[in-house]
Design a protein around this motif. Structure first.
Motif, mmCIF file in Angstrom:
data_model
loop_
_atom_site.group_PDB
_atom_site.id
_atom_site.type_symbol
_atom_site.label_atom_id
_atom_site.label_comp_id
_atom_site.label_asym_id
_atom_site.label_seq_id
_atom_site.Cartn_x
_atom_site.Cartn_y
_atom_site.Cartn_z
ATOM 1 N N ARG A 140 0.828 8.770 2.703
ATOM 2 C CA ARG A 140 1.086 9.442 1.509
ATOM 3 C C ARG A 140 0.956 8.554 0.519
ATOM 4 N N GLY A 141 -0.444 8.228 -0.286
ATOM 5 C CA GLY A 141 -0.501 7.379 -1.404
ATOM 6 C C GLY A 141 -0.238 6.193 -1.175
ATOM 7 N N VAL A 142 -0.872 5.209 0.027
ATOM 8 C CA VAL A 142 -1.135 3.843 0.244
ATOM 9 C C VAL A 142 -1.842 3.157 -0.779
ATOM 10 N N ASP A 143 -1.428 1.927 -1.132
ATOM 11 C CA ASP A 143 -2.136 1.052 -1.956
ATOM 12 C C ASP A 143 -2.260 -0.200 -1.047
ATOM 13 N N LEU A 144 -3.157 -0.934 -0.891
ATOM 14 C CA LEU A 144 -3.249 -2.074 0.033
ATOM 15 C C LEU A 144 -4.517 -3.006 -0.759
ATOM 16 N N SER A 145 -4.590 -4.405 -0.736
ATOM 17 C CA SER A 145 -5.742 -5.197 -0.948
ATOM 18 C C SER A 145 -5.697 -6.298 0.189
ATOM 19 N N LEU A 146 -6.866 -6.812 0.465
ATOM 20 C CA LEU A 146 -7.227 -7.780 1.370
ATOM 21 C C LEU A 146 -8.265 -8.768 0.969
ATOM 22 N N GLU A 147 -8.395 -9.955 0.980
ATOM 23 C CA GLU A 147 -9.315 -11.131 0.662
ATOM 24 C C GLU A 147 -9.672 -11.431 1.763
ATOM 25 N N ALA A 148 -10.928 -11.870 1.884
ATOM 26 C CA ALA A 148 -11.567 -12.760 2.892
ATOM 27 C C ALA A 148 -10.750 -13.828 3.559
ATOM 28 N N GLY A 149 -10.709 -13.936 4.738
ATOM 29 C CA GLY A 149 -9.714 -15.084 5.107
ATOM 30 C C GLY A 149 -8.300 -14.692 5.319
ATOM 31 N N GLN A 150 -7.759 -13.590 4.791
ATOM 32 C CA GLN A 150 -6.455 -13.294 4.588
ATOM 33 C C GLN A 150 -5.906 -12.321 5.782
ATOM 34 N N LYS A 151 -4.784 -12.342 6.090
ATOM 35 C CA LYS A 151 -4.258 -11.709 7.240
ATOM 36 C C LYS A 151 -2.991 -10.805 6.734
ATOM 37 N N LEU A 152 -2.995 -9.486 6.806
ATOM 38 C CA LEU A 152 -2.396 -8.502 6.209
ATOM 39 C C LEU A 152 -1.603 -7.725 7.693
ATOM 40 N N GLY A 153 -0.235 -7.968 7.791
ATOM 41 C CA GLY A 153 0.422 -7.194 8.814
ATOM 42 C C GLY A 153 0.882 -5.753 8.278
ATOM 43 N N ILE A 154 0.867 -4.778 9.109
ATOM 44 C CA ILE A 154 1.536 -3.498 8.925
ATOM 45 C C ILE A 154 2.554 -3.161 9.709
ATOM 46 N N ALA A 155 3.702 -3.091 9.324
ATOM 47 C CA ALA A 155 4.927 -2.903 10.326
ATOM 48 C C ALA A 155 5.377 -1.351 10.167
ATOM 49 N N GLY A 156 6.308 -1.118 11.161
ATOM 50 C CA GLY A 156 7.078 0.166 11.206
ATOM 51 C C GLY A 156 7.181 0.896 12.651
ATOM 52 N N GLU A 157 7.985 1.907 12.493
ATOM 53 C CA GLU A 157 8.163 2.514 13.899
ATOM 54 C C GLU A 157 7.167 3.622 14.218
ATOM 55 N N SER A 158 7.114 3.824 15.343
ATOM 56 C CA SER A 158 6.325 4.910 15.847
ATOM 57 C C SER A 158 6.268 5.927 14.938
ATOM 58 N N GLY A 159 5.232 6.584 14.490
ATOM 59 C CA GLY A 159 5.304 7.870 13.725
ATOM 60 C C GLY A 159 5.346 7.399 12.202
ATOM 61 N N CYS A 160 5.201 6.357 11.809
ATOM 62 C CA CYS A 160 5.245 6.074 10.479
ATOM 63 C C CYS A 160 3.741 6.000 9.837
ATOM 64 N N GLY A 161 2.878 6.171 10.709
ATOM 65 C CA GLY A 161 1.649 6.473 10.015
ATOM 66 C C GLY A 161 0.561 4.934 10.017
ATOM 67 N N LYS A 162 1.090 4.113 10.542
ATOM 68 C CA LYS A 162 0.184 2.774 10.957
ATOM 69 C C LYS A 162 -1.218 3.016 11.490
ATOM 70 N N SER A 163 -0.952 3.674 12.701
ATOM 71 C CA SER A 163 -2.452 3.859 13.309
ATOM 72 C C SER A 163 -3.368 5.014 12.341
ATOM 73 N N THR A 164 -2.826 6.044 11.874
ATOM 74 C CA THR A 164 -3.450 6.732 11.148
ATOM 75 C C THR A 164 -4.149 6.030 10.013
ATOM 76 N N LEU A 165 -3.266 5.174 9.444
ATOM 77 C CA LEU A 165 -3.866 4.260 8.154
ATOM 78 C C LEU A 165 -5.123 3.571 8.950
ATOM 79 N N ALA A 166 -5.118 2.934 10.042
ATOM 80 C CA ALA A 166 -6.080 1.889 10.359
ATOM 81 C C ALA A 166 -7.374 3.006 10.979
ATOM 82 N N LEU A 167 -7.176 4.164 11.563
ATOM 83 C CA LEU A 167 -8.227 5.017 11.726
ATOM 84 C C LEU A 167 -8.943 5.777 10.515
#
Length: 335
Positions: free
Chosen positions: A21-48
């Motif tokens: 629901r309305g996620v904003d993210l940005s990533l530069e080359a060489g940068q590592k971004l972690g996404i955390a949260g419980e199961s069911g919070c939307g992490k894998s849906t975001l990845a897919l």
């Protein structure tokens, strides 16, 4: 140029479940971004969603800009090319992602044959090189998945992700079900590859400690939204949002007897994406919720240098989730 920019991403399944629901993210080359949260919070849906791998009937809105090109408006032929050559994904559970009846070398060679138009001999030679690159003998290319250990299979998955030299790697729980020694080896390998090849990395996990050691920045998701974002080493020990604080407290800390013998957490589970509560989705579980939290949702706001949090208690100049902007301690009710 920013490698990846996600703007107002929304994902709704055919069932009506609002998973992102309305996620904003940005990533530069060489940068590592972690996404955390419980199961069911939307992490894998975001990845897919980043590679348009969601099932038919799913509605996706917003923008996903990879090197300035919007993945959501690409033709399918272009999307298929981007999935390997521009960005690739390492799924959790390698045994379920690898084909049990094909040798792992052939599975690594397949995207090279399709996207690099290489000869069979050249693709197999490149597969052997990739296996060596991730710490496996090239001779293991002739093995079937069941002949490899869990850590070896995960290395094969990473080799597949690198097959067409993508600029972005998405790792969805890449160390799930691995023992701690193998987990440490896989995490070191991923970090090394990102540094050597100047890749962008998005790593998804429920374990804040893993993300703090591996990533540069950390985004905490709850009920399909990012509720906190900041430097990865600062968020676990100094969370601005009550949910991020509770997620961090659920993991015992080495050398801290209080957290070891009485780890804290939260009762209940994240809400059903198809039946979200009104206002802030976290308020039914929040120990410091106000009456207004049940009515009004909160947007991400500044919570210190390089920090953002979506909490009514976070003003631009404060970093204490247990206090109102006026300084009243909501945990105890005392001034």
């Amino acid at each position: 140029m920013t490698l990846l920019e996600v703007r107002d991403l929304k994902v709704t399944y055919a069932t009506g479940a609002a998973a992102v629901r309305g996620v904003d993210l940005s990533l530069e080359a060489g940068q590592k971004l972690g996404i955390a949260g419980e199961s069911g919070c939307g992490k894998s849906t975001l990845a897919l969603a980043l590679l348009r791998l969601l099932p038919a009937g799913t509605r996706i809105g917003g923008e996903i800009l990879l090197d300035g090109e919007d993945i959501l408006t690409m033709r399918w032929g272009r999307v298929r090319a981007v999935r390997w050559a521009g960005a690739s994904i390492v799924f959790q559970g390698a045994m379920h992602s690898l084909n049990a009846v094909h040798r792992v070398g052939d599975q690594i060679a397949e995207p090279i044959l399709l996207h690099r138009q290489a000869t069979t001999a050249a693709a197999r030679r490149r597969a052997g090189e990739l296996l060596e690159h991730v710490g496996l003998p090239s001779a293991r290319a002739s093995a079937y998945p069941h002949e490899l250990s869990g850590g070896q299979r995960q290395r094969v998955m990473i080799a597949m992700a690198l097959a067409c030299d993508p600029r972005l790697i998405i790792a969805d729980e890449p160390t799930t079900a691995l023992d701690v020694m193998i987990q440490a080896q896989i995490l070191r390998l991923i970090q090394q590859l990102v540094t050597e090849q100047d890749l962008g990395l998005i790593m998804i996990s429920h374990d804040l400690a893993v993300l703090a050691d591996t990533c540069d920045r950390l985004a905490v998701m709850y009920a399909g939204r990012v509720v906190e974002e900041g430097p990865a080493r600062e968020v676990p020990g100094g969370a601005r949002h009550p949910y991020a604080e509770a997620l961090s407290a659920a993991f015992p800390r080495i050398g801290d007897p209080a957290s070891r013998f009485a780890p804290r957490g939260l009762p209940g589970d994240p809400p059903d994406p198809a039946a979200l509560p009104s206002g802030c989705a976290f308020h039914p579980r929040c120990p410091v919720a106000l009456e207004s939290c049940a009515v009004q949702d909160q947007e991400l706001r500044e919570a210190g240098p390089g920090r953002r949090a979506a909490c009514v208690h976070v003003a631009a100049d404060t970093a204490v989730p247990g206090q109102t902007p006026e300084g009243e301690d909501m945990r105890s009710g005392a001034p």
